[in-house]
Design a protein around this motif. Structure first.
Motif, mmCIF file in Angstrom:
data_model
loop_
_atom_site.group_PDB
_atom_site.id
_atom_site.type_symbol
_atom_site.label_atom_id
_atom_site.label_comp_id
_atom_site.label_asym_id
_atom_site.label_seq_id
_atom_site.Cartn_x
_atom_site.Cartn_y
_atom_site.Cartn_z
ATOM 1 N N GLY A 112 39.917 39.289 26.810
ATOM 2 C CA GLY A 112 40.292 39.073 25.415
ATOM 3 C C GLY A 112 41.605 39.751 25.080
ATOM 4 N N ARG A 113 42.167 39.387 23.937
ATOM 5 C CA ARG A 113 43.406 40.021 23.477
ATOM 6 C C ARG A 113 43.030 41.142 22.512
ATOM 7 N NH1 ARG A 113 46.028 34.496 21.723
ATOM 8 N NH2 ARG A 113 43.794 34.090 21.609
ATOM 9 N N VAL A 114 43.188 42.385 23.001
ATOM 10 C CA VAL A 114 42.759 43.563 22.251
ATOM 11 C C VAL A 114 43.922 44.543 22.124
ATOM 12 C CG1 VAL A 114 41.064 45.425 22.078
ATOM 13 C CG2 VAL A 114 40.439 43.283 23.218
ATOM 14 N N PHE A 115 44.147 45.008 20.899
ATOM 15 C CA PHE A 115 45.201 45.982 20.608
ATOM 16 C C PHE A 115 44.527 47.175 19.957
ATOM 17 C CE2 PHE A 115 48.437 48.037 18.132
ATOM 18 C CZ PHE A 115 49.673 47.711 18.679
ATOM 19 N N TRP A 116 44.781 48.373 20.484
ATOM 20 C CA TRP A 116 44.185 49.583 19.902
ATOM 21 C C TRP A 116 45.233 50.686 19.827
ATOM 22 C CZ3 TRP A 116 42.506 54.285 22.711
ATOM 23 C CH2 TRP A 116 41.958 55.236 21.838
ATOM 24 N N ALA A 117 45.336 51.300 18.670
ATOM 25 C CA ALA A 117 46.236 52.442 18.493
ATOM 26 C C ALA A 117 45.600 53.421 17.517
ATOM 27 C CB ALA A 117 47.595 51.987 17.960
ATOM 28 N N PRO A 118 45.484 54.703 17.877
ATOM 29 C CA PRO A 118 44.921 55.688 16.954
ATOM 30 C C PRO A 118 45.826 55.960 15.759
ATOM 31 C CG PRO A 118 45.697 56.755 18.951
ATOM 32 C CD PRO A 118 45.786 55.290 19.190
ATOM 33 N N ASN A 119 47.076 55.551 15.841
ATOM 34 C CA ASN A 119 47.986 55.646 14.699
ATOM 35 C C ASN A 119 48.932 54.450 14.751
ATOM 36 O OD1 ASN A 119 50.211 56.349 12.900
ATOM 37 N ND2 ASN A 119 49.331 58.399 12.856
ATOM 38 N N MET A 120 48.900 53.634 13.708
ATOM 39 C CA MET A 120 49.696 52.413 13.652
ATOM 40 C C MET A 120 51.096 52.641 13.088
ATOM 41 S SD MET A 120 47.948 49.734 14.752
ATOM 42 C CE MET A 120 46.239 49.317 15.130
ATOM 43 N N SER A 121 51.416 53.878 12.746
ATOM 44 C CA SER A 121 52.733 54.173 12.199
ATOM 45 C C SER A 121 53.816 53.970 13.256
ATOM 46 C CB SER A 121 52.774 55.624 11.703
ATOM 47 O OG SER A 121 54.092 56.104 11.634
ATOM 48 N N VAL A 122 54.846 53.222 12.899
ATOM 49 C CA VAL A 122 55.975 53.036 13.812
ATOM 50 C C VAL A 122 56.660 54.375 14.069
ATOM 51 C CG1 VAL A 122 58.238 51.937 14.077
ATOM 52 C CG2 VAL A 122 56.315 50.627 13.149
ATOM 53 N N GLY A 123 56.781 55.195 13.022
ATOM 54 C CA GLY A 123 57.447 56.494 13.162
ATOM 55 C C GLY A 123 56.765 57.397 14.160
ATOM 56 N N ILE A 124 55.423 57.485 14.101
ATOM 57 C CA ILE A 124 54.677 58.325 15.041
ATOM 58 C C ILE A 124 54.894 57.840 16.472
ATOM 59 C CG2 ILE A 124 52.329 58.602 15.935
ATOM 60 C CD1 ILE A 124 52.891 60.817 14.107
ATOM 61 N N ASN A 125 54.907 56.544 16.652
ATOM 62 C CA ASN A 125 55.033 56.017 18.003
ATOM 63 C C ASN A 125 56.444 56.157 18.561
ATOM 64 O OD1 ASN A 125 52.353 54.644 18.976
ATOM 65 N ND2 ASN A 125 52.480 54.327 16.768
ATOM 66 N N VAL A 126 57.443 56.160 17.684
ATOM 67 C CA VAL A 126 58.796 56.494 18.135
ATOM 68 C C VAL A 126 58.847 57.973 18.508
ATOM 69 C CG1 VAL A 126 61.200 56.708 17.423
ATOM 70 C CG2 VAL A 126 59.917 54.642 16.844
ATOM 71 N N LEU A 127 58.167 58.821 17.712
ATOM 72 C CA LEU A 127 58.104 60.250 18.027
ATOM 73 C C LEU A 127 57.491 60.480 19.411
ATOM 74 C CD1 LEU A 127 58.366 63.223 17.190
ATOM 75 C CD2 LEU A 127 56.162 63.004 16.012
ATOM 76 N N LEU A 128 56.454 59.738 19.734
ATOM 77 C CA LEU A 128 55.828 59.869 21.052
ATOM 78 C C LEU A 128 56.796 59.541 22.186
ATOM 79 C CD1 LEU A 128 52.367 58.260 20.243
ATOM 80 C CD2 LEU A 128 52.713 60.605 21.070
ATOM 81 N N SER A 129 57.786 58.715 21.890
ATOM 82 C CA SER A 129 58.745 58.343 22.927
ATOM 83 C C SER A 129 59.838 59.399 23.133
ATOM 84 C CB SER A 129 59.378 56.987 22.587
ATOM 85 O OG SER A 129 60.289 57.107 21.500
ATOM 86 N N VAL A 130 60.052 60.260 22.122
ATOM 87 C CA VAL A 130 61.129 61.256 22.248
ATOM 88 C C VAL A 130 60.612 62.655 22.593
ATOM 89 C CG1 VAL A 130 62.619 59.975 20.676
ATOM 90 C CG2 VAL A 130 61.196 61.797 19.763
ATOM 91 N N LEU A 131 59.333 62.925 22.336
ATOM 92 C CA LEU A 131 58.793 64.263 22.620
ATOM 93 C C LEU A 131 58.908 64.667 24.097
ATOM 94 C CD1 LEU A 131 55.593 64.499 20.389
ATOM 95 C CD2 LEU A 131 57.722 65.802 20.148
ATOM 96 N N PRO A 132 58.646 63.751 25.053
ATOM 97 C CA PRO A 132 58.750 64.167 26.452
ATOM 98 C C PRO A 132 60.112 64.727 26.828
ATOM 99 C CG PRO A 132 57.578 62.094 26.301
ATOM 100 C CD PRO A 132 58.117 62.370 24.933
ATOM 101 N N ASP A 133 61.164 64.206 26.224
ATOM 102 C CA ASP A 133 62.508 64.709 26.519
ATOM 103 C C ASP A 133 62.653 66.153 26.052
ATOM 104 O OD1 ASP A 133 64.990 64.117 27.721
ATOM 105 O OD2 ASP A 133 65.925 63.890 25.756
ATOM 106 N N LEU A 134 62.098 66.466 24.890
ATOM 107 C CA LEU A 134 62.132 67.846 24.396
ATOM 108 C C LEU A 134 61.369 68.780 25.333
ATOM 109 C CD1 LEU A 134 61.616 67.474 20.541
ATOM 110 C CD2 LEU A 134 63.534 68.597 21.656
ATOM 111 N N VAL A 135 60.196 68.355 25.767
ATOM 112 C CA VAL A 135 59.383 69.179 26.656
ATOM 113 C C VAL A 135 60.136 69.495 27.940
ATOM 114 C CG1 VAL A 135 57.277 69.259 28.051
ATOM 115 C CG2 VAL A 135 57.204 68.316 25.731
ATOM 116 N N ARG A 136 60.737 68.473 28.524
ATOM 117 C CA ARG A 136 61.435 68.666 29.800
ATOM 118 C C ARG A 136 62.674 69.532 29.650
ATOM 119 N NH1 ARG A 136 59.571 63.190 30.577
ATOM 120 N NH2 ARG A 136 61.421 62.393 29.509
ATOM 121 N N LYS A 137 63.429 69.313 28.578
ATOM 122 C CA LYS A 137 64.678 70.055 28.411
ATOM 123 C C LYS A 137 64.451 71.512 27.998
ATOM 124 C CE LYS A 137 67.736 66.131 27.572
ATOM 125 N NZ LYS A 137 68.610 65.411 26.608
#
Length: 261
Positions: A112-137
């Motif tokens: 089936g076609r299933v989409f699941w996200a614990p937070n649907m905010s676009v802002g939160i999900n962009v944040l998830l994409s930039v946090l790893p760079d902060l951790v590594r640096k």
């Protein structure tokens, strides 16, 4: 963009009513059905769509319509299973799912076609994409902590978003999240370990959702905060997912990173 037909689960709930208001205010989505618990459906006929207490009775009447669900973990798993069996895409924003419940969604998504996200905010999900760079640096000298605040009706703690943020930090730092997370500190517990990732929860009032990630370093700290000021933010993300999902093939459990690219 063609009009997207939508079925809303929990029409009288906080997210259900927000979604209905946004759908009715725009032209890109059409509300074709709502589902509520028995005894809670009175008055919903004014919405001008199908009203029922059983999703399985609704789905044969609305082929192809996307089901949006922000109810409870057990209900969401049942909704996903029913939607997939009838060939309807389903978007789930429910938090607090157990590993076993998440595994059910993954199995259902095979066919089936299933989409699941614990937070649907676009802002939160962009944040998830930039946090790893902060951790590594910043490196291991910086202690990682998360604080989340939600309204006094929220049932699960820590929030699904806080867990997602913690998992993101742990992956970037090369740690096992389950072993590293610390959700409670009380008594004589000794110094903070280098590996741990603290997650603390506050509950009160009508806060939609605040999340802050802290990087505590020698002589300085960095705080990255996201505040959801309205449930409209989460609802718009879910509607965006509802328009995107029908064009995807079954075979995997989709999430916000897939939609945002």
């Amino acid at each position: 963009m063609s009009v997207c037909d939508v079925v809303i689960m929990g029409a009288r709930g906080r997210m259900g009513s927000t979604l209905i208001n946004l759908i009715r205010a725009g032209q890109d989505y059409r509300l074709v059905a709502v589902v509520e618990r028995p005894g809670n459906e009175e008055g919903l006929s004014a919405l001008g769509c199908l009203v029922d207490t059983d999703l399985s009775r609704v789905l044969p009447k609305v082929p192809g319509a996307v089901v949006i669900d922000f109810t409870s973990p057990a209900c969401s798993v049942a909704v996903a299973t029913a939607a997939a069996a009838h060939g309807n895409p389903v978007v789930i924003g429910t938090t607090g799912l157990s590993p076993d419940q998440t595994a059910v969604l993954e199995r259902v998504a095979v066919t089936g076609r299933v989409f699941w996200a614990p937070n649907m905010s676009v802002g939160i999900n962009v944040l998830l994409s930039v946090l790893p760079d902060l951790v590594r640096k910043l490196g291991p000298a910086y202690n990682l902590e998360i604080m989340e605040i939600h309204h006094n009706k929220k049932a699960d703690s820590p929030s699904g978003t806080a867990i997602k943020l913690g998992q993101c930090l742990a992956r970037a730092a090369g740690r096992d999240f389950e072993a590293a997370k610390t959700c409670c500190r009380e008594g004589i517990i000794g110094p903070r370990t280098v590996e741990e990732i603290g997650i603390q929860a506050l509950r009160g009032g009508d806060v939609v959702g605040d999340h802050t990630v802290y990087f505590f370093g020698p002589g300085e700290r960095i705080e990255v905060t996201h505040r959801a000021q309205s449930r409209d933010t989460l609802a718009r993300g879910a509607l965006r997912a509802a328009a995107w999902l029908p064009g995807q093939a079954p075979g995997r459990l989709y999430g916000m990173p897939d939609m945002l690219g």
